[in-house]
Design an enzyme around this catalytic site. Structure first.
Site, PDB file in Angstrom:
ATOM      1  N   GLU A  12       0.608  -1.372   0.208  1.00  0.00           N
ATOM      2  CA  GLU A  12      -0.035   0.060   0.176  1.00  0.00           C
ATOM      3  C   GLU A  12       0.631   1.310   0.201  1.00  0.00           C
ATOM      4  OE1 GLU A  12      -3.459  -0.102  -0.094  1.00  0.00           O
ATOM      5  OE2 GLU A  12      -3.176  -2.547  -0.367  1.00  0.00           O
ATOM      6  N   GLY A  14       1.830   3.047  -2.774  1.00  0.00           N
ATOM      7  CA  GLY A  14       1.550   4.418  -3.376  1.00  0.00           C
ATOM      8  C   GLY A  14       2.748   3.622  -5.232  1.00  0.00           C
ATOM      9  N   THR A  16       2.048   2.632  -7.486  1.00  0.00           N
ATOM     10  CA  THR A  16       0.997   3.292  -8.756  1.00  0.00           C
ATOM     11  C   THR A  16       0.734   4.657  -9.010  1.00  0.00           C
ATOM     12  OG1 THR A  16      -0.321   0.271  -8.871  1.00  0.00           O
ATOM     13  CG2 THR A  16      -1.777   1.976 -10.338  1.00  0.00           C
ATOM     14  N   TYR A  17       0.236   4.714  -8.152  1.00  0.00           N
ATOM     15  CA  TYR A  17      -0.329   6.124  -7.709  1.00  0.00           C
ATOM     16  C   TYR A  17       0.914   6.863  -8.490  1.00  0.00           C
ATOM     17  CZ  TYR A  17      -0.759  10.762  -5.499  1.00  0.00           C
ATOM     18  OH  TYR A  17      -0.984  11.815  -4.352  1.00  0.00           O
ATOM     19  N   LYS A  37       3.037  -3.595 -16.530  1.00  0.00           N
ATOM     20  CA  LYS A  37       3.122  -4.222 -14.920  1.00  0.00           C
ATOM     21  C   LYS A  37       2.703  -5.589 -14.978  1.00  0.00           C
ATOM     22  CE  LYS A  37       0.874  -4.597 -10.248  1.00  0.00           C
ATOM     23  NZ  LYS A  37       1.069  -3.746  -9.676  1.00  0.00           N
ATOM     24  N   ASP A  46      -4.524  -1.571 -11.903  1.00  0.00           N
ATOM     25  CA  ASP A  46      -2.898  -0.675 -11.865  1.00  0.00           C
ATOM     26  C   ASP A  46      -2.973  -0.376 -12.993  1.00  0.00           C
ATOM     27  OD1 ASP A  46      -3.403  -0.495  -9.130  1.00  0.00           O
ATOM     28  OD2 ASP A  46      -1.895  -1.999  -9.009  1.00  0.00           O
ATOM     29  N   GLU A 107       6.383  -1.646 -12.946  1.00  0.00           N
ATOM     30  CA  GLU A 107       5.690  -1.421 -12.114  1.00  0.00           C
ATOM     31  C   GLU A 107       5.900  -2.730 -10.677  1.00  0.00           C
ATOM     32  OE1 GLU A 107       1.677  -0.564  -9.172  1.00  0.00           O
ATOM     33  OE2 GLU A 107       2.012   0.328 -11.357  1.00  0.00           O
ATOM     34  N   GLY A 108       6.841  -2.985 -10.187  1.00  0.00           N
ATOM     35  CA  GLY A 108       6.306  -4.493  -9.477  1.00  0.00           C
ATOM     36  C   GLY A 108       4.861  -4.686  -8.658  1.00  0.00           C
ATOM     37  N   GLY A 110       3.258  -6.170  -4.867  1.00  0.00           N
ATOM     38  CA  GLY A 110       3.305  -6.099  -3.797  1.00  0.00           C
ATOM     39  C   GLY A 110       5.193  -4.964  -3.178  1.00  0.00           C
TER      40      GLY A 110
END
Length: 213
Positions: A12, A14, A16-17, A37, A46, A107-108, A110
């Site tokens: 959590e 962030g 993706t944000y 992704k 995401d 983007e990873g 977790g």
């Protein structure tokens, strides 16, 4: 401009944000950037957000080659669905994007050490990509420990850490939120490339571009 991986201190933080803000900012500066992704679990939100931030015409399957319906770590999700994470498909999809874009942000899933297959963690996949890493820190109580552990693990892999983006995950700041950045800067030699207040809708990427150039 080099491609790079975005990982986070936890699920959590962030990622993706922050990734979407980076892709948008790079594109506004004339860089043909796209988000990627490799693995999504639970839903493809995401990947959809990365597609919205990036160039037109890319499909979800191009941006997210492995989708598992169970909202858990990829290894468990794949076992429950009687399949496995296809890393060859991930590599092919990544190379196709990299061939047609100036910069691909990977983007990873977790955190850094999330299991993706038997004997394989996301950190193994990142090492195979051999791309520099950008760490997103969810600024909250416990962030110092998570950040320093992740930074040490990245270095142990022999990978370059481009820097840190602090993401303030809530409006209210407690003592931890106020002091986390100074503590991480004191105990780490990795530069802070940006800090986002909660809900911020843009990101200055000058420092990141300098590191990627």
């Amino acid at each position: 401009m080099r491609n790079f991986i975005v990982t986070g201190t936890d699920t959590e933080a962030g990622k993706t944000y922050v990734s979407c803000l980076i892709v948008k900012a790079l594109r506004e500066r004339g860089v043909n950037a796209a988000g990627f992704k490799p693995v999504a679990c639970g839903d493809r939100q995401d990947a959809r957000l990365l597609r919205e931030a990036g160039p037109e015409g890319l499909t979800l399957d191009e941006l997210n080659p492995v989708f598992l319906k169970t909202a858990t770590c990829p290894y468990v999700a794949a076992k429950l669905e009687n399949t496995q994470v296809d890393e060859d498909a991930i590599r092919r999809a990544y190379e196709a994007l990299a061939a047609t874009h100036d910069c691909v942000l990977v983007e990873g899933v977790g955190g850094w050490e999330v299991p993706i297959a038997a004997g394989r963690r996301f950190s193994d996949m990142a090492a195979d990509f051999h791309l520099p890493i950008l760490l997103v820190i969810g600024n909250k109580l416990g962030a110092i420990n998570h950040a320093l552990l992740t930074l040490d693990a990245i270095k142990a892999r022999g990978l370059e850490c481009l820097g840190i983006i602090f993401n303030n995950v809530k409006d209210e700041w407690d003592t931890a939120c106020v002091t986390n950045r100074s503590m991480i800067e004191e105990f780490s030699d990795v530069p802070v490339l940006g800090e986002l207040i909660h809900g911020q809708d843009s990101l200055d990427v000058d420092a990141l571009m300098d590191r990627l150039g």
